[in-house]
Every structure is written in C-alpha cells, then in structure tokens.
Enzyme design. Structure first.
Site, PDB file in Angstrom:
ATOM      1  CG  ASP A 171      -1.829   1.162   1.315  1.00 15.16           C
ATOM      2  OD1 ASP A 171      -2.337   1.589   0.261  1.00 15.16           O
ATOM      3  OD2 ASP A 171      -2.062   1.667   2.427  1.00 15.16           O
ATOM      4  CG  LEU A 172       1.605   5.749  -1.726  1.00 12.06           C
ATOM      5  CD1 LEU A 172       3.097   5.473  -1.857  1.00 12.06           C
ATOM      6  CD2 LEU A 172       1.083   6.478  -2.953  1.00 12.06           C
ATOM      7  CG  ASP A 173      -1.620   7.691   1.296  1.00  9.15           C
ATOM      8  OD1 ASP A 173      -0.545   8.258   1.048  1.00  9.15           O
ATOM      9  OD2 ASP A 173      -2.696   8.001   0.747  1.00  9.15           O
ATOM     10  CB  THR A 195       0.149  11.604   1.365  1.00 11.97           C
ATOM     11  OG1 THR A 195      -0.602  10.463   0.942  1.00 11.97           O
ATOM     12  CG2 THR A 195       1.546  11.535   0.782  1.00 11.97           C
ATOM     13  CE  LYS A 238      -5.359   7.443   8.569  1.00  8.70           C
ATOM     14  NZ  LYS A 238      -4.464   7.210   9.722  1.00  8.70           N
ATOM     15  CB  SER A 252      -1.891   2.798  -3.493  1.00  9.61           C
ATOM     16  OG  SER A 252      -2.507   3.966  -2.993  1.00  9.61           O
ATOM     17  CB  ALA A 253      -7.363   3.350  -2.905  1.00  7.60           C
ATOM     18  CB  SER A 254      -3.283   7.032  -3.972  1.00  9.61           C
ATOM     19  OG  SER A 254      -2.867   8.284  -4.480  1.00  9.61           O
ATOM     20  CG  ASN A 279      -3.102  12.014  -6.820  1.00 14.01           C
ATOM     21  OD1 ASN A 279      -3.128  12.650  -7.863  1.00 14.01           O
ATOM     22  ND2 ASN A 279      -4.117  12.016  -5.971  1.00 14.01           N
ATOM     23  CE  LYS A 309      -5.601  -1.275  -1.359  1.00 14.97           C
ATOM     24  NZ  LYS A 309      -4.529  -0.469  -0.758  1.00 14.97           N
ATOM     25  CD  GLU A 333      -3.424  -1.929   2.502  1.00 12.91           C
ATOM     26  OE1 GLU A 333      -3.503  -1.040   3.380  1.00 12.91           O
ATOM     27  OE2 GLU A 333      -3.841  -1.792   1.337  1.00 12.91           O
ATOM     28  CG  ASP A 334      -1.894   2.215   6.647  1.00 20.57           C
ATOM     29  OD1 ASP A 334      -2.138   3.305   7.177  1.00 20.57           O
ATOM     30  OD2 ASP A 334      -2.237   1.944   5.477  1.00 20.57           O
TER      31      ASP A 334
END
Length: 221
Positions: free
Chosen positions: A9-11, A17, A45, A116-118, A120, A147, A171-172
């Site tokens: 995952d990213l964030d 971010t 999130k 990631s869902a982002s 960006n 997700k 993942e977080d």
C-alpha cells in the site's frame, strides 16, 4: 512458501500523505456544512476517492442530495486541493526502512508492486524518488472493485506474473488487510495489533522500520 513478489500500500506504508488527504477532505466537508474529525478520517483510509466522498456525505446526512455529476465535481475539487499539498513531499518523507527493504528485494530478484487506491501514486513515488524501485504501479481504474475487495492485489500479482500464493501484501488499513487475505496472500499489517489482527493480518508490526527481507522470508517458512 517462496516469496516472489511483495505488494505495498502507499499511504501509511511507504510514506504518510494521510494528513494531506485529511486537510483536503476536511476543507471540502466544511464547504458542505459537514464536520469531520481525525477519528472519522480513519474510516477514509484505504478506500477510493468516490467512496470516501460517499462516506462523508452519509456522515452529514446528505447522501441523497447530490447527483452523480455533482459528486464527481466535488471529488475532483478535493483531489486538486490534495495535489497542491503534495508539492511538500520529498525523499525525506519515505518511512523508516522502506528504501532499504526495496533495495534488498531488488537484489533478491523479488517483484515489487504498489497496490494503492491513490490515483496519485506515480506522482508521489516520483517525489519520494522511489519510482525505479517498483516493477509495477496498479492504477485503481484497472480494477472493478476497490479494497476490501482483492482486485487491486490480484491485478498487481498478475502484472508481474506471480501467483498470489507466492505474494506478501503490506498494509496499514483494515480494508487493505482484508483485501490481501481475500487475494489469498500473506498479510503484514503496519500499525496497532488490536486494529489489524481482527482483519486477518498474519503478523502486525508497529513500524516499517522493523521490515526487512530477512523478516519477510520467515513468513514463508
């Protein structure tokens, strides 16, 4: 189990971010006379932009007041504000141990993917100077369901040609851990055990600084 790919995952895993997301969503919510706080923000999130907006509208009892077109305009407005805030992101914002782990995985010929869902993610990774350490970045538009559905993790594994049985996801967020387990992958949670264990995390670490290739290899034993 031989680990052949690690999906991130990213964030909350690569960098944080989330605060920028919160600022942008809070600003938009206030514009709609809806108040959100950091506790409510936890529900946003790991979920998509449109689903985040829907949750905010439901929170303010305004879910049925806006058309699909109006919701799209609002989501776009939020993203534009978020992107403005992203100019602050730099390599110093990479979470502890992440760059080192990515270099270890590269040396071990293990595929690396951002799931990631982002939308960006490419811009953020570029700002963090990590782009070259990933084999694939899943575009959320490539999958039918966000997700906690497994789609984004399954797409990431497919893109690098690895069977999900040989993948580890990191993942977080609860929704992310559920997605990893639905994809039949090993799930590593970053955060609080009481939050992520019930979602199915195989192991939970309090910090990314504890991640390493040698640690991940123990999960495959």
């Amino acid at each position: 189990m031989i680990i052949k790919a690690v999906l991130f995952d990213l964030d909350g895993v690569i960098t944080d971010t989330a605060e920028y997301h919160y600022v942008a969503w809070k600003q938009l919510a206030a514009q709609l006379d809806i108040e959100i706080d950091e506790e409510f923000n936890e529900q946003l999130k790991g979920v998509s932009r449109m689903e985040s907006l829907e949750r905010i509208l439901r929170h303010g009892n305004r879910a049925d007041e806006l058309s699909a077109e109006e919701k799209l305009v609002l989501a776009t407005q939020k993203n534009e504000e978020y992107v403005k805030l992203l100019v602050n992101v730099s390599p110093k914002d990479v979470y502890p141990g992440i760059r080192e782990l990515l270099l270890e995985l590269r040396a071990a010929d293990v595929r690396t993917v951002i799931a990631s869902a982002s939308k960006n993610a490419p811009q953020i990774l570029n700002s963090l100077e990590l782009t070259d350490l990933f084999d694939y970045i899943v575009n959320p538009d490539e999958v039918a369901h966000g997700k906690p559905a497994p789609d984004i993790f399954l797409r990431g594994a497919e893109a690098v040609g690895v069977d999900p049985a040989y993948c580890v996801g990191i993942e977080d967020a609860q929704a992310g851990v559920e997605a990893i387990k639905s994809a039949k992958m090993v799930a590593v949670g970053i955060g609080e055990e009481q939050v992520l264990k019930p979602s199915g995390a195989d192991v939970v670490l309090p910090s990314t600084g504890l991640l390493s290739w040698s640690f991940l290899q123990t999960l495959g034993e």
